[in-house]
Design a protein around this motif. Structure first.
Motif, PDB file in Angstrom:
ATOM      1  N   PHE A 189       0.780  -1.234   0.000  1.00  0.00           N
ATOM      2  CA  PHE A 189       0.000   0.000   0.000  1.00  0.00           C
ATOM      3  C   PHE A 189       0.815   1.290   0.000  1.00  0.00           C
ATOM      4  O   PHE A 189       0.227   2.369   0.045  1.00  0.00           O
ATOM      5  N   THR A 190       2.124   1.223  -0.005  1.00  0.00           N
ATOM      6  CA  THR A 190       2.925   2.444   0.041  1.00  0.00           C
ATOM      7  C   THR A 190       3.657   2.674  -1.278  1.00  0.00           C
ATOM      8  O   THR A 190       3.861   1.755  -2.075  1.00  0.00           O
ATOM      9  N   ARG A 191       4.052   3.916  -1.478  1.00  0.00           N
ATOM     10  CA  ARG A 191       4.796   4.269  -2.686  1.00  0.00           C
ATOM     11  C   ARG A 191       6.132   3.550  -2.743  1.00  0.00           C
ATOM     12  O   ARG A 191       6.572   3.112  -3.805  1.00  0.00           O
ATOM     13  N   PHE A 192       6.790   3.449  -1.587  1.00  0.00           N
ATOM     14  CA  PHE A 192       8.073   2.745  -1.542  1.00  0.00           C
ATOM     15  C   PHE A 192       7.909   1.285  -1.947  1.00  0.00           C
ATOM     16  O   PHE A 192       8.739   0.738  -2.689  1.00  0.00           O
ATOM     17  N   GLY A 193       6.853   0.641  -1.476  1.00  0.00           N
ATOM     18  CA  GLY A 193       6.620  -0.750  -1.823  1.00  0.00           C
ATOM     19  C   GLY A 193       6.412  -0.946  -3.318  1.00  0.00           C
ATOM     20  O   GLY A 193       6.958  -1.884  -3.917  1.00  0.00           O
ATOM     21  N   ARG A 194       5.648  -0.049  -3.944  1.00  0.00           N
ATOM     22  CA  ARG A 194       5.449  -0.145  -5.398  1.00  0.00           C
ATOM     23  C   ARG A 194       6.755   0.095  -6.143  1.00  0.00           C
ATOM     24  O   ARG A 194       7.015  -0.523  -7.176  1.00  0.00           O
ATOM     25  N   GLY A 210      11.248   7.905 -13.509  1.00  0.00           N
ATOM     26  CA  GLY A 210      11.536   8.952 -12.538  1.00  0.00           C
ATOM     27  C   GLY A 210      11.623   8.460 -11.112  1.00  0.00           C
ATOM     28  O   GLY A 210      11.662   9.276 -10.185  1.00  0.00           O
ATOM     29  N   LEU A 211      11.653   7.143 -10.927  1.00  0.00           N
ATOM     30  CA  LEU A 211      11.760   6.605  -9.572  1.00  0.00           C
ATOM     31  C   LEU A 211      13.183   6.760  -9.044  1.00  0.00           C
ATOM     32  O   LEU A 211      14.153   6.729  -9.806  1.00  0.00           O
ATOM     33  N   ASN A 212      13.284   6.905  -7.758  1.00  0.00           N
ATOM     34  CA  ASN A 212      14.591   7.026  -7.104  1.00  0.00           C
ATOM     35  C   ASN A 212      15.171   5.623  -6.912  1.00  0.00           C
ATOM     36  O   ASN A 212      15.050   5.024  -5.835  1.00  0.00           O
ATOM     37  N   VAL A 213      15.800   5.106  -7.958  1.00  0.00           N
ATOM     38  CA  VAL A 213      16.318   3.739  -7.928  1.00  0.00           C
ATOM     39  C   VAL A 213      17.396   3.589  -6.855  1.00  0.00           C
ATOM     40  O   VAL A 213      17.435   2.591  -6.124  1.00  0.00           O
ATOM     41  N   VAL A 218      19.313   1.181  -1.912  1.00  0.00           N
ATOM     42  CA  VAL A 218      19.990   1.382  -0.632  1.00  0.00           C
ATOM     43  C   VAL A 218      19.015   1.144   0.517  1.00  0.00           C
ATOM     44  O   VAL A 218      19.367   0.549   1.545  1.00  0.00           O
ATOM     45  N   GLY A 219      17.763   1.566   0.327  1.00  0.00           N
ATOM     46  CA  GLY A 219      16.763   1.399   1.374  1.00  0.00           C
ATOM     47  C   GLY A 219      16.464  -0.052   1.694  1.00  0.00           C
ATOM     48  O   GLY A 219      16.340  -0.420   2.869  1.00  0.00           O
ATOM     49  N   VAL A 220      16.342  -0.898   0.668  1.00  0.00           N
ATOM     50  CA  VAL A 220      16.004  -2.298   0.938  1.00  0.00           C
ATOM     51  C   VAL A 220      17.143  -3.016   1.651  1.00  0.00           C
ATOM     52  O   VAL A 220      16.905  -3.874   2.522  1.00  0.00           O
ATOM     53  N   TYR A 221      18.380  -2.664   1.325  1.00  0.00           N
ATOM     54  CA  TYR A 221      19.503  -3.284   2.034  1.00  0.00           C
ATOM     55  C   TYR A 221      19.587  -2.786   3.467  1.00  0.00           C
ATOM     56  O   TYR A 221      19.953  -3.546   4.384  1.00  0.00           O
ATOM     57  N   ALA A 222      19.252  -1.510   3.683  1.00  0.00           N
ATOM     58  CA  ALA A 222      19.219  -0.992   5.058  1.00  0.00           C
ATOM     59  C   ALA A 222      18.112  -1.666   5.861  1.00  0.00           C
ATOM     60  O   ALA A 222      18.303  -2.020   7.033  1.00  0.00           O
ATOM     61  N   ILE A 223      16.955  -1.859   5.230  1.00  0.00           N
ATOM     62  CA  ILE A 223      15.861  -2.575   5.901  1.00  0.00           C
ATOM     63  C   ILE A 223      16.281  -3.999   6.227  1.00  0.00           C
ATOM     64  O   ILE A 223      16.004  -4.517   7.316  1.00  0.00           O
ATOM     65  N   ASN A 224      16.982  -4.635   5.286  1.00  0.00           N
ATOM     66  CA  ASN A 224      17.430  -6.006   5.523  1.00  0.00           C
ATOM     67  C   ASN A 224      18.426  -6.069   6.678  1.00  0.00           C
ATOM     68  O   ASN A 224      18.366  -6.978   7.516  1.00  0.00           O
TER      69      ASN A 224
END
Length: 325
Positions: A189-194, A210-213, A218-224
């Protein structure tokens, strides 16, 4: 006009069907396999793996892989035990270890994106770094006697069934389930998830959209890394000790299996994509997190000897739900 029944996720349906078949087979073949205690003990023993798998899911969805999670779990446990032994309070210890896990994940994600190095190689270096840091902190098992950790480890729901057994479910299992629900909400349900799904589907197209690839990877590895550290805290609740070598054996076997698959010309490339001849380079087939499957086989580990003898907690649930093989 009748509406046709359609299954949107065939893989999930197959996985659930196989799980039911295996459960029925085990219940028919082994004594007490089908008991409620056995089912609950699966959650009690592997709550930390649930949290670690949530973080790995984010990475896999982007087409990456992270094999450093077991080392982060081990480092979190031994570092937390070391700080608690030195007299630190539980709150700053937990906060610091979670920050370290997220920061290590951030650095790995940054290196993967900026230097265009295969995630397998970056996280392999991270694995050796964190496992080495474990040895720097301590090479022996450190018992945890902190009151908060002991209360969190032993707090549970327990009741007596009609058959006389006493199934129990520890509170930290609910925490792991909450992490799963939060992750599901973020991805659904979030923009980050999409954006995570978009990057995993086709990174170049996501960039053109235009997505911040960079931020997503970097975010998914930080979450991991955060989830791995959080899994390490839950693992400390389970063992009430910190040790530098848990979950290591299967990780090495997984690495050897990955290398063998590459030599045979199939399996996955180091960037998470299939290595089959003729496979389209832009279509990602994500590898399953094999190194997370059976890291729960730590019950006979020496560090479990540090459990409080006066507690009612036994690694095998006081004999309930054990296979008599």
């Amino acid at each position: 006009m009748k509406k046709k029944f359609k299954i949107n996720n065939v893989s999930l349906v197959i996985a659930i069907a196989l799980l039911i078949v295996m459960y029925l087979f085990g219940a028919a073949k082994y004594n007490r396999f089908g008991s409620l205690s056995t089912i609950l003990n699966l959650f009690n023993d592997n709550a930390y793996l649930i949290v670690v798998s949530v973080g790995m899911t984010f990475v896999l969805l982007t087409g990456g892989i992270d094999i450093s999670v077991a080392s982060i779990v081990a480092f979190t446990g031994v570092f937390a035990a070391f700080l608690l032994e030195k007299g630190w309070a539980a709150a700053p210890v937990i906060a610091l270890t979670l920050f370290i896990g997220a920061f290590v994940g951030f650095l790995q994600g940054y290196a993967v994106h900026e230097f265009k190095i295969a995630p397998f190689l970056i996280t392999l270096a991270g694995q050796f770094l964190m496992r080495g840091m474990c040895a720097v902190v301590s090479t022996i098992s450190i018992p945890i006697t902190n009151d908060f950790f002991k209360s969190a480890a032993l707090a549970k729901i327990s009741w007596v069934t009609a058959s006389g057994s006493r199934p129990k479910l520890y509170y930290y299992v609910f925490f792991a389930i909450a992490i799963v629900i939060i992750a599901w909400y973020i991805l659904r349900f979030t923009r980050f998830g999409r954006a995570v799904y978009a990057v995993g589907s086709n990174e170049q197209s996501a960039q053109y959209m235009g997505l911040n690839v960079k931020g997503v990877k970097v975010g998914v590895y930080a979450i991991n890394g955060f989830c791995s550290a959080l899994g390490g805290i839950l693992f400390s609740f389970y063992t009430l000790a910190g040790y530098s070598l848990p979950n290591m054996g299967h990780l090495l076997r997984s690495n050897r299996r990955h290398a063998a698959d590459r030599r045979r010309g199939h399996g996955h490339r180091l960037d998470g994509r299939r290595s089959d001849p003729g496979h389209h380079p832009d279509h990602r087939h994500l590898p399953e997190p094999e190194h997370l499957v059976d890291e729960g086989h730590h019950r006979s580990h020496p560090l479990l000897l540090h459990r409080d003898p006066a507690s009612d907690r036994h690694p095998r649930g006081e004999g309930q739900g054990c296979l008599s093989v």
